[in-house]
Motif scaffolding. Structure first.
Motif, PDB file in Angstrom:
ATOM      1  N   ARG A 132       0.842  -1.200   0.000  1.00 39.24           N
ATOM      2  CA  ARG A 132       0.000   0.000   0.000  1.00 39.24           C
ATOM      3  C   ARG A 132       0.878   1.251   0.000  1.00 39.24           C
ATOM      4  O   ARG A 132       2.096   1.173   0.110  1.00 39.24           O
ATOM      5  N   HIS A 133       0.242   2.400  -0.155  1.00 41.56           N
ATOM      6  CA  HIS A 133       0.966   3.683  -0.142  1.00 41.56           C
ATOM      7  C   HIS A 133       0.307   4.571   0.907  1.00 41.56           C
ATOM      8  O   HIS A 133      -0.422   5.506   0.596  1.00 41.56           O
ATOM      9  N   CYS A 134       0.578   4.227   2.167  1.00 47.55           N
ATOM     10  CA  CYS A 134      -0.060   4.905   3.295  1.00 47.55           C
ATOM     11  C   CYS A 134       0.925   5.831   4.003  1.00 47.55           C
ATOM     12  O   CYS A 134       2.133   5.610   3.972  1.00 47.55           O
ATOM     13  N   THR A 135       0.370   6.836   4.660  1.00 43.28           N
ATOM     14  CA  THR A 135       1.232   7.735   5.435  1.00 43.28           C
ATOM     15  C   THR A 135       1.796   7.004   6.650  1.00 43.28           C
ATOM     16  O   THR A 135       2.923   7.234   7.052  1.00 43.28           O
ATOM     17  N   LEU A 136       1.008   6.115   7.222  1.00 45.53           N
ATOM     18  CA  LEU A 136       1.479   5.284   8.334  1.00 45.53           C
ATOM     19  C   LEU A 136       1.436   3.833   7.884  1.00 45.53           C
ATOM     20  O   LEU A 136       0.397   3.182   7.917  1.00 45.53           O
ATOM     21  N   GLN A 137       2.556   3.307   7.439  1.00 46.62           N
ATOM     22  CA  GLN A 137       2.602   1.977   6.837  1.00 46.62           C
ATOM     23  C   GLN A 137       2.202   0.870   7.807  1.00 46.62           C
ATOM     24  O   GLN A 137       1.653  -0.146   7.421  1.00 46.62           O
ATOM     25  N   ASN A 138       2.475   1.070   9.094  1.00 48.31           N
ATOM     26  CA  ASN A 138       2.194   0.016  10.068  1.00 48.31           C
ATOM     27  C   ASN A 138       0.714  -0.078  10.440  1.00 48.31           C
ATOM     28  O   ASN A 138       0.284  -1.032  11.065  1.00 48.31           O
ATOM     29  N   ASP A 139      -0.050   0.952  10.086  1.00 46.84           N
ATOM     30  CA  ASP A 139      -1.473   0.972  10.415  1.00 46.84           C
ATOM     31  C   ASP A 139      -2.233   0.236   9.316  1.00 46.84           C
ATOM     32  O   ASP A 139      -2.524   0.798   8.270  1.00 46.84           O
ATOM     33  N   CYS A 140      -2.535  -1.049   9.545  1.00 44.81           N
ATOM     34  CA  CYS A 140      -3.126  -1.875   8.483  1.00 44.81           C
ATOM     35  C   CYS A 140      -4.359  -2.614   8.989  1.00 44.81           C
ATOM     36  O   CYS A 140      -4.250  -3.566   9.754  1.00 44.81           O
ATOM     37  N   ALA A 154      -7.445  -0.418   5.157  1.00 48.31           N
ATOM     38  CA  ALA A 154      -7.730   1.021   5.111  1.00 48.31           C
ATOM     39  C   ALA A 154      -6.637   1.836   5.792  1.00 48.31           C
ATOM     40  O   ALA A 154      -6.100   1.447   6.823  1.00 48.31           O
ATOM     41  N   CYS A 155      -6.307   2.969   5.175  1.00 50.95           N
ATOM     42  CA  CYS A 155      -5.313   3.869   5.752  1.00 50.95           C
ATOM     43  C   CYS A 155      -5.418   5.237   5.082  1.00 50.95           C
ATOM     44  O   CYS A 155      -6.177   5.420   4.140  1.00 50.95           O
ATOM     45  N   ILE A 156      -4.649   6.200   5.586  1.00 47.66           N
ATOM     46  CA  ILE A 156      -4.597   7.536   4.982  1.00 47.66           C
ATOM     47  C   ILE A 156      -3.537   7.497   3.891  1.00 47.66           C
ATOM     48  O   ILE A 156      -2.388   7.121   4.136  1.00 47.66           O
ATOM     49  N   CYS A 157      -3.933   7.883   2.671  1.00 45.47           N
ATOM     50  CA  CYS A 157      -3.048   7.735   1.514  1.00 45.47           C
ATOM     51  C   CYS A 157      -1.987   8.830   1.411  1.00 45.47           C
ATOM     52  O   CYS A 157      -2.213   9.978   1.786  1.00 45.47           O
ATOM     53  N   LYS A 158      -0.851   8.432   0.859  1.00 45.31           N
ATOM     54  CA  LYS A 158       0.179   9.402   0.487  1.00 45.31           C
ATOM     55  C   LYS A 158      -0.308  10.157  -0.747  1.00 45.31           C
ATOM     56  O   LYS A 158      -1.211   9.697  -1.456  1.00 45.31           O
ATOM     57  N   ASP A 159       0.311  11.304  -1.012  1.00 43.41           N
ATOM     58  CA  ASP A 159      -0.051  12.076  -2.205  1.00 43.41           C
ATOM     59  C   ASP A 159       0.139  11.217  -3.452  1.00 43.41           C
ATOM     60  O   ASP A 159       1.144  10.509  -3.586  1.00 43.41           O
ATOM     61  N   GLY A 160      -0.830  11.287  -4.340  1.00 44.08           N
ATOM     62  CA  GLY A 160      -0.726  10.559  -5.599  1.00 44.08           C
ATOM     63  C   GLY A 160      -1.423   9.213  -5.605  1.00 44.08           C
ATOM     64  O   GLY A 160      -1.452   8.534  -6.627  1.00 44.08           O
ATOM     65  N   TYR A 161      -1.991   8.815  -4.452  1.00 43.16           N
ATOM     66  CA  TYR A 161      -2.675   7.520  -4.388  1.00 43.16           C
ATOM     67  C   TYR A 161      -4.058   7.672  -3.779  1.00 43.16           C
ATOM     68  O   TYR A 161      -4.331   8.603  -3.022  1.00 43.16           O
ATOM     69  N   GLN A 162      -4.924   6.729  -4.123  1.00 44.87           N
ATOM     70  CA  GLN A 162      -6.291   6.773  -3.622  1.00 44.87           C
ATOM     71  C   GLN A 162      -6.813   5.356  -3.420  1.00 44.87           C
ATOM     72  O   GLN A 162      -6.098   4.386  -3.645  1.00 44.87           O
ATOM     73  N   GLY A 163      -8.074   5.253  -3.007  1.00 47.60           N
ATOM     74  CA  GLY A 163      -8.669   3.951  -2.713  1.00 47.60           C
ATOM     75  C   GLY A 163      -8.638   3.687  -1.220  1.00 47.60           C
ATOM     76  O   GLY A 163      -7.878   4.314  -0.482  1.00 47.60           O
ATOM     77  N   VAL A 164      -9.468   2.754  -0.788  1.00 48.10           N
ATOM     78  CA  VAL A 164      -9.539   2.434   0.643  1.00 48.10           C
ATOM     79  C   VAL A 164      -8.177   2.036   1.183  1.00 48.10           C
ATOM     80  O   VAL A 164      -7.762   2.458   2.258  1.00 48.10           O
ATOM     81  N   ASP A 165      -7.450   1.215   0.407  1.00 46.01           N
ATOM     82  CA  ASP A 165      -6.140   0.749   0.864  1.00 46.01           C
ATOM     83  C   ASP A 165      -4.977   1.450   0.155  1.00 46.01           C
ATOM     84  O   ASP A 165      -3.832   0.998   0.222  1.00 46.01           O
ATOM     85  N   CYS A 166      -5.281   2.557  -0.531  1.00 45.13           N
ATOM     86  CA  CYS A 166      -4.240   3.394  -1.160  1.00 45.13           C
ATOM     87  C   CYS A 166      -3.375   2.635  -2.165  1.00 45.13           C
ATOM     88  O   CYS A 166      -2.162   2.843  -2.244  1.00 45.13           O
TER      89      CYS A 166
END
Length: 200
Positions: A126-134, A140-152
Motif C-alpha cells: 500500500r501507499h499509506c502515510t502510516l505503513q504500520n497501520d493496516c 484502510a489507511c490515509i493515503c500518500k499524495d498521488g494515491y487513492q482507494g480504501v487501501d491506497c
C-alpha cells in the motif's frame, strides 16, 4: 479373550463392546476423544467427547448454533462470507471467510502484515502515510499524495498541468459538441432523403 464388565443395571454382564440397560448400546457408536474405554453402566468416555458431540457417552450432536469441543463455540462468533450454516464439528463456513479472516471456521484474523479476502493482500504494497497501520479487513489507511482507494493502492491519474485533481470540463465545449452533433444528424437525414428520391 473377551473382556467383560459387570453392568450395575440388573447385574448383567456386558462385554467390552456394549453398555447401558440390557447392554443394548454399542460402544463403537460413541464419539470419544482418545481412549475408547467403555463404562459398562453409562458408556462414559474417559477423555471426553470429540468435537461436535456432547453427553456422558458422547452420542449427542451439538445443538443448533454451537460446534466444536464440548459444543462451546457459537456459530454466530464466526466471520463467514455469506451462508451462516454451521457444521457441528468444525464450524466450517461454506462460502469461505469474510475479508480479514481465515481458518476453517473463520475466527482467526489475518496474520500481521496481511489483509483482505483470504488474507492475501500485503500491507507493504500500500501507499499509506502510516505503513504500520493496516486494517485486517480492507487495509484502510490515509493515503500518500498521488494515491487513492480504501487501501491506497490506486494511483491517481495526472492531468496535463501535473495536478492529480480531476480535469475540469469546460461547459462551452459541451454546448459546441451538442450543437455539432445535432447539425450532423440533420445533414445525414437530409442526404438520406435526397438519395432515396433520386433512386425513384
Amino acid at each position: 479373550m473377551t473382556i467383560t464388565f459387570i453392568s450395575q443395571i440388573g447385574l448383567r454382564k456386558c462385554n467390552n463392546n456394549t453398555y447401558g440397560a440390557g447392554c443394548k448400546k454399542q460402544c463403537h457408536d460413541r464419539n470419544c476423544e482418545g481412549s475408547q474405554y467403555c463404562n459398562a453402566k453409562t458408556g462414559a468416555c474417559k477423555n471426553g467427547c470429540k468435537p461436535g458431540y456432547t453427553g456422558q457417552d458422547c452420542t449427542t450432536v451439538c445443538p443448533i448454533g454451537r460446534y466444536g469441543i464440548g459444543c462451546r463455540r457459537l456459530c454466530t462468533d464466526r466471520n463467514c462470507k455469506l451462508s451462516q450454516k454451521c457444521h457441528h464439528v468444525t464450524g466450517n463456513c461454506e462460502e469461505g471467510c469474510s475479508p480479514g479472516f481465515t481458518g476453517i471456521d473463520c475466527v482467526k484474523e489475518c496474520r500481521p502484515g496481511f489483509y483482505g479476502p483470504d488474507c492475501t493482500s500485503n500491507c507493504l504494497n500500500r501507499h499509506c502515510t502510516l505503513q504500520n497501520d493496516c486494517n485486517n479487513r480492507d487495509g484502510a489507511c490515509i493515503c500518500k499524495d498521488g494515491y487513492q482507494g480504501v487501501d491506497c493502492t490506486v494511483k491517481k491519474s495526472v492531468n496535463i498541468d501535473g495536478s492529480t485533481k480531476p480535469a475540469e470540463i469546460n461547459p462551452t465545449w459541451i454546448i459546441v459538441g451538442t450543437v455539432l452533433g445535432f447539425v450532423i444528424g440533420i445533414c445525414i437525414g437530409v442526404c438520406g432523403v435526397m438519395l432515396v428520391s433520386r433512386l425513384r
